[in-house]
Design an enzyme around this catalytic site. Sequence first.
Site, short mmCIF file in Angstrom:
data_model
loop_
_atom_site.label_atom_id
_atom_site.label_comp_id
_atom_site.label_asym_id
_atom_site.label_seq_id
_atom_site.Cartn_x
_atom_site.Cartn_y
_atom_site.Cartn_z
N THR A 111 7.60 -7.13 7.10
CA THR A 111 6.59 -8.18 7.18
C THR A 111 6.33 -8.72 5.76
OG1 THR A 111 4.85 -6.50 7.10
CG2 THR A 111 5.52 -7.28 9.27
N THR A 113 3.84 -9.67 3.36
CA THR A 113 3.08 -9.06 2.26
C THR A 113 3.59 -7.66 1.94
OG1 THR A 113 1.11 -10.33 2.86
CG2 THR A 113 0.77 -8.38 1.50
N CYS A 114 3.95 -6.91 2.96
CA CYS A 114 4.45 -5.55 2.76
C CYS A 114 5.77 -5.55 1.98
CB CYS A 114 4.65 -4.86 4.11
SG CYS A 114 3.22 -4.96 5.19
N SER A 115 6.64 -6.50 2.28
CA SER A 115 7.96 -6.56 1.66
C SER A 115 7.96 -7.24 0.31
CB SER A 115 8.94 -7.29 2.58
OG SER A 115 9.13 -6.61 3.80
#
Length: 227
Positions: A111, A113-115
């Site tokens: 996803t 923001t996570c990546s």
Amino acid sequence: MSAMAATAASLSAARFLRSPSPSLSSAARFQSLILPGRLLSHSTPLRFGIKPRFIASASPAVATSSISVGDKLPDATLSFLNSADEVQTVSVSDLTKGKKAVIFAVPGAFTPTCSQKHLPGFVAKAGELRDKGVDTIACVSVNDAFVMKAWRENLKIGDEVLLLSDGNGEFTRALGVELDLRDKPVGLGIRSRRYALLAEDGVVKLLNLEEGGAFTVSSADDILKAL
């Protein structure tokens, strides 16, 4: 007939509720008229002062409290794939026992923001965190171990950060940090709120818990400032 029965039931219920001292037989009649079938166990008599036992076809959602600073981390089994694609497991207690550990969670692998921010930030600051005495840095997500490995390879991550699968959400539920994303069109289901915590010998010393999937207080820099 169904409308007439419903009307009769409503009138009986009203008479029951107006009665100052309902008899046991009245209570039993009220039970049979008002309570939906199979909600009340017929093997359990309705006695005043004793709560009836209810049987639900599906377990309702239970409100949970999130973990707090000073609490012991709940134990759970997390998984990952080794270089030979063999599933390996590690318990939270083994991951943190006698160690200073940073554990952070993301709502989902791959996803945005996570990546793009959360995980890469910890990878970039891994050396600084270890210079501050951190023994273990682990990223947890409610994804399966195969997805977590693919995500690690996609981002070209080495051994800076452990990517661990909480595929069944066991650890996430034990922490009380579930994030319900079932109403989202991408179908993420039940995931984890974003957070970063510092634990020493399994005891939480710092907890930066985000609202939902926001990214404001759970970065590697936020942890470094607290060390």
